[in-house]
Write a protein that holds these residues in place. Structure first.
Motif, PDB file in Angstrom:
ATOM      1  N   VAL A 173       0.844  -1.192   0.000  1.00  0.00           N
ATOM      2  CA  VAL A 173       0.000   0.000   0.000  1.00  0.00           C
ATOM      3  C   VAL A 173       0.879   1.242   0.000  1.00  0.00           C
ATOM      4  O   VAL A 173       2.024   1.215   0.459  1.00  0.00           O
ATOM      5  N   GLY A 174       0.342   2.337  -0.521  1.00  0.00           N
ATOM      6  CA  GLY A 174       1.084   3.589  -0.526  1.00  0.00           C
ATOM      7  C   GLY A 174       0.157   4.763  -0.768  1.00  0.00           C
ATOM      8  O   GLY A 174      -0.925   4.604  -1.350  1.00  0.00           O
ATOM      9  N   ILE A 175       0.569   5.940  -0.318  1.00  0.00           N
ATOM     10  CA  ILE A 175      -0.163   7.186  -0.574  1.00  0.00           C
ATOM     11  C   ILE A 175       0.836   8.203  -1.112  1.00  0.00           C
ATOM     12  O   ILE A 175       1.844   8.498  -0.464  1.00  0.00           O
ATOM     13  N   ILE A 176       0.543   8.718  -2.308  1.00  0.00           N
ATOM     14  CA  ILE A 176       1.441   9.656  -2.990  1.00  0.00           C
ATOM     15  C   ILE A 176       0.597  10.778  -3.588  1.00  0.00           C
ATOM     16  O   ILE A 176      -0.337  10.501  -4.364  1.00  0.00           O
ATOM     17  N   PHE A 180      -4.257   7.075  -3.282  1.00  0.00           N
ATOM     18  CA  PHE A 180      -4.097   5.858  -2.490  1.00  0.00           C
ATOM     19  C   PHE A 180      -3.884   4.689  -3.449  1.00  0.00           C
ATOM     20  O   PHE A 180      -4.696   4.454  -4.343  1.00  0.00           O
ATOM     21  N   TYR A 181      -2.754   3.968  -3.257  1.00  0.00           N
ATOM     22  CA  TYR A 181      -2.390   2.872  -4.158  1.00  0.00           C
ATOM     23  C   TYR A 181      -2.357   1.538  -3.417  1.00  0.00           C
ATOM     24  O   TYR A 181      -1.954   1.466  -2.252  1.00  0.00           O
ATOM     25  N   VAL A 236       4.597  -0.513  -3.392  1.00  0.00           N
ATOM     26  CA  VAL A 236       4.517   0.792  -4.041  1.00  0.00           C
ATOM     27  C   VAL A 236       5.151   1.830  -3.126  1.00  0.00           C
ATOM     28  O   VAL A 236       5.040   1.767  -1.903  1.00  0.00           O
ATOM     29  N   THR A 237       5.827   2.778  -3.743  1.00  0.00           N
ATOM     30  CA  THR A 237       6.425   3.884  -3.011  1.00  0.00           C
ATOM     31  C   THR A 237       6.502   5.060  -3.965  1.00  0.00           C
ATOM     32  O   THR A 237       6.162   4.946  -5.151  1.00  0.00           O
ATOM     33  N   ALA A 296      10.419  -5.181  -2.185  1.00  0.00           N
ATOM     34  CA  ALA A 296      10.029  -3.924  -1.548  1.00  0.00           C
ATOM     35  C   ALA A 296      10.938  -2.800  -2.000  1.00  0.00           C
ATOM     36  O   ALA A 296      12.102  -3.013  -2.363  1.00  0.00           O
ATOM     37  N   ALA A 297      10.382  -1.598  -1.974  1.00  0.00           N
ATOM     38  CA  ALA A 297      11.141  -0.386  -2.265  1.00  0.00           C
ATOM     39  C   ALA A 297      10.616   0.727  -1.381  1.00  0.00           C
ATOM     40  O   ALA A 297       9.423   0.747  -1.026  1.00  0.00           O
TER      41      ALA A 297
END
Length: 381
Positions: A173-176, A180-181, A236-237, A296-297
């Protein structure tokens, strides 16, 4: 400190990073084994981690729970303050105690805290869990469930055809930039909501990245690998205007700049010579610009960390590499060429075995060292 030999002299390859805190199983006799029964201090195959100034959150995946430390831990084997997904700190098993998905978890992986909200990818329940505040008491149920019609359901793709509301093994999960991804790994795609975390599981994603439509879910779109496909998008990042996806099954990290508002080709590639190549680099001597299953990243500002999982190392770039250049530092190995589990020796503070998740925050880097049943917090001088 890890060093390699260059022109007969020892050279530091860590870029000044050193291991600081060891959480989880100790290593008597050189092996880090989980406890026969869980405790609030020991871990079993952790796969996700989040770190900031306020807390540390660990997806203790093998114990099917999430552990929370309020504040940054200051000593080795420090017990967690809160456990989620289990009734207490000594219970194990998926949805244990006959409680079902309502309060249980099944292989949680990605974890994130954003604007005070805790987000957990409950991967094998095929859903995302959201707490409106980071819990301060154990066994607190989530405030929102995404990917399923209700808190009791746990079927892949909601028990129906793949759609823009469903998930299958969401691992990251990621927020950019407010988006929201979700790395919807089993559906070989990334989902994105433009207005952030939706307030209902029935809100379809605004973006389906990596597939031609919301109902498709084949690896690499059912074709050869390319700039618009995934095999195992796992994490995701990103940062302002940039989305990065760790496409583990294609042994690469791909990026979009600016953020994609519809399915389109990636603009950035790391780990492969071109977008049409997805070969696993040979097991022998490695390089600083190739990966083997990067799960991961983590990007913080312009600094990038990638968990090069099958090479038992973490690669770091001081500035985002837009030209495919080799990493500036390597953690877990004595050189960029080495890749052995724990350097083919015993578990030490600076060795790694299948690092599965990481979180870069300023001059701290938290690594979910899954094969060693621990989380390491590294610091940069």
């Amino acid at each position: 400190m890890s060093t390699t030999q260059l022109a007969g002299q020892a050279v530091d390859v860590t870029g000044g990073w050193t291991p600081h805190i060891w959480l989880g199983a100790p290593a008597p006799g050189g092996l880090a084994l989980p406890a026969a029964h869980p405790t609030m201090a020991w871990l079993y195959s952790p796969r996700g981690v989040f770190l900031d100034e306020e807390c540390l959150v660990v997806a203790d995946s093998g114990n099917h729970r999430v552990l929370i430390w309020h504040g940054v831990p200051e000593q080795d084997e420090q017990p967690a303050d809160v456990v989620l997904g289990q009734p207490d700190g000594t219970t194990e098993g998926p949805a244990a105690g006959g409680r079902g998905p309502e309060r249980g978890m099944h292989l949680p992986t990605g974890v994130l805290v954003h604007d005070g909200r805790l987000i957990v990818a409950d991967a094998w329940h095929h859903r995302i869990l959201v707490w409106d505040e980071v819990p301060r008491r154990s066994d607190q149920p989530p405030d929102l469930v995404l990917g399923q019609p209700d808190v009791s359901s746990a079927e892949p793709n909601r028990g129906a055809q793949c759609s823009a509301c469903s998930m299958y093994w969401p691992y990251g999960v990621g927020i950019i930039d407010g988006w929201f991804y979700v790395a919807d790994t089993g559906n070989r795609r990334v989902l994105g909501w433009a207005d952030g975390i939706p307030d209902s599981p029935d809100v379809p994603a605004d973006l389906v990245l990596g597939q031609p439509d919301p109902s498709s879910r084949e690896e690499n779109r059912g074709e050869q690998v390319g700039p618009a496909s995934f095999r195992w998008p796992h994490d995701v990042t990103g940062t302002a205007g940039l989305l990065l996806v760790a496409d583990a099954g294609n042994h690469r990290v791909v990026g979009w700049r600016p953020l994609p508002e519809a399915d389109r080709d990636a603009d950035l590639l790391l780990g492969q010579p071109d977008f049409q190549t997805a070969s696993e680099f040979p097991y022998g001597p490695q390089r600083g610009d190739r990966f083997r299953f990067p799960y991961a990243a983590s990007l913080d500002g312009s600094r990038l960390a990638v968990a090069d999982t099958a090479n038992n190392r973490v690669l770091l770039w001081d500035d985002l590499p837009t030209d495919g250049r080799p990493a500036d530092a390597v953690l877990g190995q004595p050189s960029f060429e080495a890749n052995g589990e724990n350097r083919w020796s015993s578990v030490e503070r600076d060795t790694l075995c299948w690092p599965y998740g990481l979180c870069l925050h300023g001059d701290r880097l938290a690594i979910a060292d899954s094969g060693n049943n621990r989380v390491l917090i590294w610091r940069r001088a």
